[in-house]
Structures are given as structure tokens and as C-alpha cells.
Design an enzyme around this catalytic site. Sequence first.
Site, short mmCIF file in Angstrom:
data_model
loop_
_atom_site.label_atom_id
_atom_site.label_comp_id
_atom_site.label_asym_id
_atom_site.label_seq_id
_atom_site.Cartn_x
_atom_site.Cartn_y
_atom_site.Cartn_z
N HIS A 14 59.90 42.38 -38.22
CA HIS A 14 59.24 41.02 -37.47
C HIS A 14 57.97 40.78 -38.46
CE1 HIS A 14 58.10 39.41 -33.49
NE2 HIS A 14 57.56 38.63 -34.37
N HIS A 62 56.64 36.82 -39.94
CA HIS A 62 56.82 35.57 -39.95
C HIS A 62 56.12 34.72 -41.23
CE1 HIS A 62 57.72 34.85 -35.61
NE2 HIS A 62 56.67 35.69 -35.45
N ALA A 107 52.15 32.18 -28.75
CA ALA A 107 51.88 30.83 -29.43
C ALA A 107 53.42 30.12 -29.83
CB ALA A 107 51.19 31.33 -30.91
N HIS A 160 58.65 38.41 -24.73
CA HIS A 160 57.86 37.02 -24.06
C HIS A 160 58.69 36.83 -22.69
CE1 HIS A 160 55.85 35.65 -27.58
NE2 HIS A 160 56.72 36.28 -28.23
N ARG A 178 53.65 48.25 -7.74
CA ARG A 178 54.65 48.21 -6.89
C ARG A 178 55.76 47.36 -7.68
NH1 ARG A 178 50.25 47.23 -3.16
NH2 ARG A 178 49.93 45.25 -3.72
N ILE A 218 43.81 45.07 -32.46
CA ILE A 218 43.47 43.76 -31.50
C ILE A 218 44.51 43.78 -30.51
CG2 ILE A 218 43.42 41.29 -31.89
CD1 ILE A 218 42.78 41.89 -34.76
N ASP A 275 54.21 41.43 -37.05
CA ASP A 275 54.53 40.06 -36.60
C ASP A 275 53.34 39.14 -37.39
OD1 ASP A 275 54.79 38.17 -34.97
OD2 ASP A 275 53.84 38.95 -33.29
N ALA A 321 48.17 34.67 -32.02
CA ALA A 321 49.23 33.72 -32.84
C ALA A 321 49.64 34.58 -33.89
CB ALA A 321 48.59 32.51 -33.23
#
EC number: 3.5.1.25
Length: 385
Positions: free
Chosen positions: A56, A58, A140, A195, A227, A250, A274, A308
Site C-alpha cells: 500500500h 501512494h 481522503a 473504508h 452490541r 499517528i 500508506d 490523508a
Amino acid sequence: MQSEVKGYFLTPDGQVKKGIASISEGKIVRCEFDIDSNQAEREDEGVIVPGFIDVHVHGGGGSDVMDATPEALDKISATHGAKGTTAWLATTVTQSTMNTDRAIDAVVAYMKSDRNGKAGAQVVGIHLEGPFLNPKLRGAHREDFVCLPDKAQFIQWCERAEGTIKMITLAPELEGAEELIREAVRRGIVVSAGHSDATWADMEKATALGVSHVTHLFNAMRPLHHREPGIIAYTLQHSALTADIIVDGIHLHRGIVDLALANKGADKLLLITDAMRAACIGDGEYGIDGFQVTVRNGEARIHDGTLAGSLLTLDEAFRRMVQLHDVSMADASRMASTNPAKLLQLEAIRGSVAEGMKADLVCLRRDGAVSWTMVNGRFVYRSPE
């Protein structure tokens, strides 16, 4: 032509041993290891571990996969290669169909070219993160391009990618997800839930269909509730699912990382970055995929405070696991190298130091910093120190 690498190696049995790896045509053709008997020498020389594999990524170094140029991919590869990553999935974000097409075309062309793996880490495929995400938990990703799962569009991207799509992140609870999951599994593509607002029942159905992984566990998903335990509890409880985590201090509290370790174990967790454009660049203002991203004190956030991506690199993730979470070097290596290789069905050639494997190696100094990185038997990075 055959070459040799000498030093202290993290071997497949989890031990550190002094030895020699003989390399020819980008592969390890012979390994000879002795039991480590000189701790002082080992600490001085560092330890050679399998190259990190990031499923992962970007961007980094000021470039992003969505820039869709060979120069951008070179820059990302060099940036993460200097931090120990030897293989990575070029990860898209939710964008227009046209821009996603451009990114796919650029990665396919790059993977066919002789540039791949020369500047740094080698691109081994594409990870489609979106656009089939839950709009409530899009993070983001652009709301105007997030959409319901579309099997026809997915097939078009698969055909355009010529078999290079290795992973897709989607929200399995959305209408249309079932057909798309079946199609991805049929093509041998890893389907990861992310997501997502998936309930426990949604995840039961999704895993039965073939969802086998969870993207950045805890982040951008339905929170844990007593629940309706949802996607988080389901993932922690079911050993068949693997998951990846962002351990930059973070995205996840230290206690949450320990919770994931206690429930999943090192065999079922992957370290990812990421990483976005600003990785290894630093604080500032960045325009990314229609968002203005502010990077300050190591955090990348859009205007509403949403994270982001990260500025993390895998050497730091590895170091944090060992130093802050009391994880052994062997277990950290499983999460950074062996497990990603298994997820992508590359374990026959990547993810360990053994005969027949690609000569993708990283030497880590005593402080965890990268001394050098080797990809396909070539040094792509050497520390100036």
C-alpha cells in the site's frame, strides 16, 4: 557473473547467523550460514534481512502514483528503496475513470520497461484503493468519485491492466460488491475490506465470498461496539483473515497496535506505509488528488482534519515494532516481508533469505537505519554514513 554478500543474516528459521549469500542473475543461488558467535561484530556490521514488501504505497519523494509518469514511479521507487522497500504495489486513490486509466497505463508500461527496479524498489503490481468505498468512511478519497461496486468497470480495469492488478480495497457491504468480489477472486486478485461500515454479518458473507484481507485495520471503518462488533472485532477474531496496520504512532495508539498483535499475531499482520507524496519530504502544503493537504509534525491532513495517508517508511515501521512493541526481529520481518509475499503469492521468490529467492536484501544497522538496499542482486541504495 556471480557475486557474494557476507555478513549477519536473518535466516528463515528466525535466527541471526553469520554467512555468505552467493548471487547470480538477480537470485540467491547458495547460502552458507554459521551460528552467530560474535555479538559485538554483528552490532557493528548490522543484520541483513529480506527486502521489505509494501502492498500500500501512494507516493513519496514528492511524487504520486496518480501522476502517471515513469519519472514519478522512479522517484517513489527510489524514495522507498532507500528505506528498505524492495517491492511495492503502486496504489491508486479514488479518482475519475480517465485518471485511473492513466495511472494503470503508466504502471503497466513501467512494469514492462527496464526501468522497473533500477532506481529502487520494484513495482510488482497495482493496488486499487477505491473507488468502491463507503462514502461515510471514505477518508481522503474524493466523494464525487466514490461509487457503488461496478463489475463492468472493474473488468475494464483488469483488462487494461493486463494482469497487473494484484489487490483491491472495497467496502463489502455495498450493493454490487458480491459480484465484484466473485470476479476478483476468479482472477486471483486479493480482495481487501476497507473504508467500510461492514457489520459482523456483512463480514461473514464477505469472507465466504472470498474477502481475505483488511486494509489499514481500525482506520476508516466502523468502530468497535459491544452490541455490533463489526469489521474490527470480526477481523481480530478470525484467523483466516490477514490485515495490515499503519504503525506511525499517528494512525494507531500504541495500545491498539498491541491489541492487534495479541489477537492476530505476527503471522497474520502486515506492515504498510500508506505513504503519500510528502513521504521523505517533510512539512508543507501539498495538492493531492483534488485536496489541499497540510503536512505538519509528521501528520498529513486535509481541510477537515482527516488523515490523508502517512509519511511512514517501512524501515521506521520495522524499527517501531522492535523498539516500542517488543517484537522480535524475526516477527517484524514476517510482517514487513514474509507475510506480504504470501498475500501476493510471491513467497516462492520473495520474503526470505534462502536459495532460489530473489536477491532482495536490506542491511539494517544497530539503530534500525538502512545501511544498504539490494534489489535483484543490485545495490540501489548505500548509506553515505
